[in-house]
Design a protein around this motif. Sequence first.
Motif, PDB file in Angstrom:
ATOM      1  N   MET A 215      32.962  42.060  44.543  1.00  0.00           N
ATOM      2  CA  MET A 215      31.721  41.197  43.921  1.00  0.00           C
ATOM      3  C   MET A 215      31.681  39.712  44.565  1.00  0.00           C
ATOM      4  SD  MET A 215      31.035  40.991  40.034  1.00  0.00           S
ATOM      5  CE  MET A 215      30.731  39.303  39.157  1.00  0.00           C
ATOM      6  N   THR A 216      32.793  38.951  44.497  1.00  0.00           N
ATOM      7  CA  THR A 216      32.952  37.663  44.882  1.00  0.00           C
ATOM      8  C   THR A 216      32.452  37.497  46.378  1.00  0.00           C
ATOM      9  OG1 THR A 216      34.769  37.286  43.161  1.00  0.00           O
ATOM     10  CG2 THR A 216      34.459  35.564  45.188  1.00  0.00           C
TER      11      THR A 216
ATOM     12  N   GLY B 207      31.838  32.058  43.977  1.00  0.00           N
ATOM     13  CA  GLY B 207      32.573  33.136  43.068  1.00  0.00           C
ATOM     14  C   GLY B 207      32.138  32.971  41.436  1.00  0.00           C
ATOM     15  N   SER B 208      32.416  31.870  41.136  1.00  0.00           N
ATOM     16  CA  SER B 208      32.252  31.563  39.741  1.00  0.00           C
ATOM     17  C   SER B 208      31.036  31.949  38.960  1.00  0.00           C
ATOM     18  CB  SER B 208      32.563  30.092  39.094  1.00  0.00           C
ATOM     19  OG  SER B 208      33.816  29.864  39.454  1.00  0.00           O
TER      20      SER B 208
ATOM     21  N   PRO C 211      37.040  31.551  36.460  1.00  0.00           N
ATOM     22  CA  PRO C 211      38.370  30.402  36.449  1.00  0.00           C
ATOM     23  C   PRO C 211      38.176  30.054  34.974  1.00  0.00           C
ATOM     24  CG  PRO C 211      36.456  29.756  37.876  1.00  0.00           C
ATOM     25  CD  PRO C 211      36.158  31.117  37.325  1.00  0.00           C
TER      26      PRO C 211
ATOM     27  N   LEU D 191      42.242  32.118  38.023  1.00  0.00           N
ATOM     28  CA  LEU D 191      40.945  32.300  38.835  1.00  0.00           C
ATOM     29  C   LEU D 191      40.337  33.707  38.802  1.00  0.00           C
ATOM     30  CD1 LEU D 191      42.367  30.345  41.908  1.00  0.00           C
ATOM     31  CD2 LEU D 191      40.541  29.504  40.560  1.00  0.00           C
ATOM     32  N   ALA D 192      41.130  34.752  39.075  1.00  0.00           N
ATOM     33  CA  ALA D 192      40.832  36.075  38.833  1.00  0.00           C
ATOM     34  C   ALA D 192      39.920  36.365  37.792  1.00  0.00           C
ATOM     35  CB  ALA D 192      41.981  37.072  39.219  1.00  0.00           C
TER      36      ALA D 192
ATOM     37  N   PHE E  35      37.768  38.391  48.736  1.00  0.00           N
ATOM     38  CA  PHE E  35      39.018  38.759  47.776  1.00  0.00           C
ATOM     39  C   PHE E  35      38.572  39.986  46.994  1.00  0.00           C
ATOM     40  CE2 PHE E  35      42.333  35.926  46.304  1.00  0.00           C
ATOM     41  CZ  PHE E  35      42.708  35.338  47.159  1.00  0.00           C
TER      42      PHE E  35
ATOM     43  N   PHE F 278      36.896  46.495  43.820  1.00  0.00           N
ATOM     44  CA  PHE F 278      35.542  45.854  43.133  1.00  0.00           C
ATOM     45  C   PHE F 278      35.361  44.657  44.096  1.00  0.00           C
ATOM     46  CE2 PHE F 278      33.623  43.334  39.862  1.00  0.00           C
ATOM     47  CZ  PHE F 278      32.657  44.222  39.589  1.00  0.00           C
TER      48      PHE F 278
ATOM     49  N   GLU G  56      38.020  27.246  33.490  1.00  0.00           N
ATOM     50  CA  GLU G  56      36.998  26.323  33.002  1.00  0.00           C
ATOM     51  C   GLU G  56      35.628  27.081  32.317  1.00  0.00           C
ATOM     52  OE1 GLU G  56      38.623  26.202  35.803  1.00  0.00           O
ATOM     53  OE2 GLU G  56      39.377  24.254  35.950  1.00  0.00           O
TER      54      GLU G  56
ATOM     55  N   GLN H 274      46.814  32.394  39.857  1.00  0.00           N
ATOM     56  CA  GLN H 274      45.968  33.508  40.241  1.00  0.00           C
ATOM     57  C   GLN H 274      45.365  33.907  39.038  1.00  0.00           C
ATOM     58  OE1 GLN H 274      47.437  36.799  42.637  1.00  0.00           O
ATOM     59  NE2 GLN H 274      49.431  35.793  43.258  1.00  0.00           N
TER      60      GLN H 274
ATOM     61  N   SER I  22      40.089  42.694  45.939  1.00  0.00           N
ATOM     62  CA  SER I  22      41.655  43.362  45.863  1.00  0.00           C
ATOM     63  C   SER I  22      41.649  44.577  46.064  1.00  0.00           C
ATOM     64  CB  SER I  22      41.956  42.923  44.551  1.00  0.00           C
ATOM     65  OG  SER I  22      41.916  41.432  44.232  1.00  0.00           O
TER      66      SER I  22
HETATM   67  C1  LIG Z   1      44.363  37.240  42.397  1.00  0.00           C
HETATM   68  C2  LIG Z   1      42.958  37.225  42.537  1.00  0.00           C
HETATM   69  C3  LIG Z   1      42.252  38.562  42.693  1.00  0.00           C
HETATM   70  C4  LIG Z   1      41.015  38.633  42.716  1.00  0.00           C
HETATM   71  N1  LIG Z   1      40.196  39.978  42.669  1.00  0.00           N
HETATM   72  C5  LIG Z   1      38.983  39.945  43.043  1.00  0.00           C
HETATM   73  C6  LIG Z   1      38.212  41.209  43.292  1.00  0.00           C
HETATM   74  O1  LIG Z   1      38.972  42.395  43.151  1.00  0.00           O
HETATM   75  N2  LIG Z   1      37.108  41.217  43.398  1.00  0.00           N
HETATM   76  C7  LIG Z   1      36.251  40.389  43.451  1.00  0.00           C
HETATM   77  O2  LIG Z   1      35.064  40.626  43.628  1.00  0.00           O
HETATM   78  N3  LIG Z   1      36.770  39.204  43.240  1.00  0.00           N
HETATM   79  C8  LIG Z   1      38.103  38.883  42.996  1.00  0.00           C
HETATM   80  N4  LIG Z   1      38.696  37.852  42.694  1.00  0.00           N
HETATM   81  C9  LIG Z   1      37.624  36.363  42.960  1.00  0.00           C
HETATM   82  C10 LIG Z   1      37.340  35.864  41.775  1.00  0.00           C
HETATM   83  O3  LIG Z   1      36.658  36.479  40.933  1.00  0.00           O
HETATM   84  C11 LIG Z   1      37.145  34.183  41.952  1.00  0.00           C
HETATM   85  O4  LIG Z   1      38.336  33.539  42.564  1.00  0.00           O
HETATM   86  C12 LIG Z   1      36.535  33.624  40.732  1.00  0.00           C
HETATM   87  O5  LIG Z   1      35.365  34.065  40.343  1.00  0.00           O
HETATM   88  C13 LIG Z   1      36.273  32.074  41.172  1.00  0.00           C
HETATM   89  O6  LIG Z   1      35.568  31.905  42.308  1.00  0.00           O
HETATM   90  P1  LIG Z   1      35.810  31.043  43.575  1.00  0.00           P
HETATM   91  O7  LIG Z   1      37.414  31.465  43.895  1.00  0.00           O
HETATM   92  O8  LIG Z   1      34.928  31.260  44.446  1.00  0.00           O
HETATM   93  O9  LIG Z   1      35.891  29.538  42.930  1.00  0.00           O
HETATM   94  P2  LIG Z   1      34.721  28.525  42.816  1.00  0.00           P
HETATM   95  O10 LIG Z   1      33.533  29.204  42.109  1.00  0.00           O
HETATM   96  O11 LIG Z   1      34.392  27.831  43.966  1.00  0.00           O
HETATM   97  O12 LIG Z   1      35.371  27.568  41.645  1.00  0.00           O
HETATM   98  C14 LIG Z   1      36.138  26.622  41.993  1.00  0.00           C
HETATM   99  C15 LIG Z   1      36.650  25.652  40.815  1.00  0.00           C
HETATM  100  O13 LIG Z   1      35.558  25.119  40.486  1.00  0.00           O
HETATM  101  C16 LIG Z   1      35.642  24.870  38.874  1.00  0.00           C
HETATM  102  N5  LIG Z   1      34.379  25.369  38.404  1.00  0.00           N
HETATM  103  C17 LIG Z   1      33.525  26.548  38.672  1.00  0.00           C
HETATM  104  N6  LIG Z   1      32.820  26.765  37.799  1.00  0.00           N
HETATM  105  C18 LIG Z   1      32.934  25.877  36.949  1.00  0.00           C
HETATM  106  C19 LIG Z   1      32.084  25.893  35.770  1.00  0.00           C
HETATM  107  N7  LIG Z   1      30.983  26.410  35.288  1.00  0.00           N
HETATM  108  N8  LIG Z   1      32.538  24.651  34.809  1.00  0.00           N
HETATM  109  C20 LIG Z   1      33.605  23.880  35.332  1.00  0.00           C
HETATM  110  N9  LIG Z   1      34.342  24.192  36.357  1.00  0.00           N
HETATM  111  C21 LIG Z   1      33.745  25.287  37.268  1.00  0.00           C
HETATM  112  C22 LIG Z   1      36.946  25.592  38.631  1.00  0.00           C
HETATM  113  O14 LIG Z   1      38.129  24.687  38.708  1.00  0.00           O
HETATM  114  C23 LIG Z   1      37.223  26.759  39.537  1.00  0.00           C
HETATM  115  O15 LIG Z   1      38.390  26.926  39.577  1.00  0.00           O
HETATM  116  C24 LIG Z   1      40.203  37.591  42.648  1.00  0.00           C
HETATM  117  C25 LIG Z   1      40.638  36.389  42.700  1.00  0.00           C
HETATM  118  C26 LIG Z   1      41.893  36.033  42.826  1.00  0.00           C
HETATM  119  C27 LIG Z   1      42.534  34.683  42.525  1.00  0.00           C
END
Ligand SMILES: Cc1cc2nc3c(=O)[nH]c(=O)nc-3n(C[C@H](O)[C@H](O)[C@H](O)COP(=O)(O)OP(=O)(O)OC[C@H]3O[C@@H](n4cnc5c(N)ncnc54)[C@H](O)[C@@H]3O)c2cc1C
Length: 432
Positions: free
Chosen positions: A136-137, A142-143, A382, A378-379, A167, A134, A384, A375, A169
């Motif tokens: 997407m990120t 990501g968030s 997050p 975040l996955a 990411f 999948f 938050e 993990q 996976s």
């Molecule tokens: C083990 C694992 C597997 C994954 N598998 C997949 C996959 O198969 N496919 C895929 O597409 N993605 C995957 N991901 C990605 C995952 O969806 C993203 O890590 C997640 O959406 C967060 O995006 P980011 O890592 O860019 O963090 P960012 O968006 O950069 O956020 C960083 C931090 O900012 C803070 N933050 C962000 N938004 C807010 C808010 N609205 N309010 C308060 N604080 C906030 C939080 O502390 C957050 O942890 C995976 C991640 C992990 C760790």
Amino acid sequence: MGWDFETDADFQAELDWIDEFVRQEVQPVDLVVANARDLNDPLRRELVPPLQEKVRERGLWACHLGPHLGGPGYGQVKLALMHEILGRSHAAPVVFGCQSPDSGNAEILARYGTDDLRKRYLEPLVAGEIMSSFSMTEPGGGSDPTQFVTRAELDGDEWVINGEKWFSSHARYASFLIVLAVTDPDAPKHRRQSMFVVPAETPGVTILRNVGVAGHEEMEGAHAYIRYEDVRVPVDHLLGERGQGFAVAQTRLGGGRVHHAMRTVGLVREAFAMMCERALSRFTKGEPLARKQLVQAMIADSWIEIEQFRLLVLRTAWRIDRYNDYDRVRADIHAVKAAMPKVLHDVAARAVQIHGSLGISNEMPFGAWVLESFQMGLADGPTEVHRTALARTLLARFEPAEGLFPSGHLPARRAAARERFAEQIERAVHGG
Ligand SMILES: Cc1cc2nc3c(=O)[nH]c(=O)nc-3n(C[C@H](O)[C@H](O)[C@H](O)COP(=O)(O)OP(=O)(O)OC[C@H]3O[C@@H](n4cnc5c(N)ncnc54)[C@H](O)[C@@H]3O)c2cc1C
């Protein structure tokens, strides 16, 4: 032990079989096969298919799917009870044909794929013959999915995709990827992106690197950083309607998160059992650790937190079965998702502490589990984001107070009660 949650006798017999099978046959495979999703690993090819066959014979294969797709169509409560056993083992979800992200991707394909796509990808996916990813990120965000910039443009009867995803996976084992891309940049924010099936061998799909995660140094990275460069897919590879990418993504959210949560229950129960055993066997100052009140506090707190979490997950599963409406269980799912990393972190950290140096060593699994909790936070978004979304959903059920003081303010309530009971008060105070 307090682990009970009654289900019907027939299904309990299945749970008993799964419990024994996972402990005796599947958990040992975790210790010799690095990743049960790696269809090219010769040892995996040797060990996993015979176990999958036993699961099929027992009628427990791909239980998340309805009978029309070859599964038994269990509701979420039954699936939850099953997943708390599977959670003890990394290989178990693969052995039972319900590993993520394939289970969620299968649901998307079943609902939105054309007959041809279903034949080409859904059938072998459900049969366990291929894997999927999948995607997407993005590296730039990501968030907040509205920030994604990967583009898909229509060129004749093909979509042309350009961008980078981060990411994704298990992409290295995948035969196809489900990719979110911007198709309508001028539409309202939540109607700009669409979902596509991209066959992994399509020219222009390049895995730039496979990123590993802390705590799994022995494994090659499982999370792909992917470039999509002039990747062409036929128009029928669009899933759902154009601009409906977010709605399509919702298909995978509900059940999958509950299953993940129940697998976490399985993991924390393992940690709990190990910490109790150690507390009873390790002596200090002439008595077992189990006699120290601060150790007892760690045991008691862990049990309470595990049980609270388990009941929250089971109630959520029950509500999904009861209402079959994502909007009605949105708050429950946010709560489960936010609670999951915390219960794993706290219980695994106490298991480290009670085991002392052995606990933090790589001879016990607790350090990896503590890291896994990060993990989980975040996955799928997050913690938050889920906590704030939960709070917003809950607050929407309430209204602001009408006057200067809140409705619970005692003087006003007392005055109203005095007025209501004025006669009785008069009689009681003055008689007659
Ligand atoms: C083990 C694992 C597997 C994954 N598998 C997949 C996959 O198969 N496919 C895929 O597409 N993605 C995957 N991901 C990605 C995952 O969806 C993203 O890590 C997640 O959406 C967060 O995006 P980011 O890592 O860019 O963090 P960012 O968006 O950069 O956020 C960083 C931090 O900012 C803070 N933050 C962000 N938004 C807010 C808010 N609205 N309010 C308060 N604080 C906030 C939080 O502390 C957050 O942890 C995976 C991640 C992990 C760790």
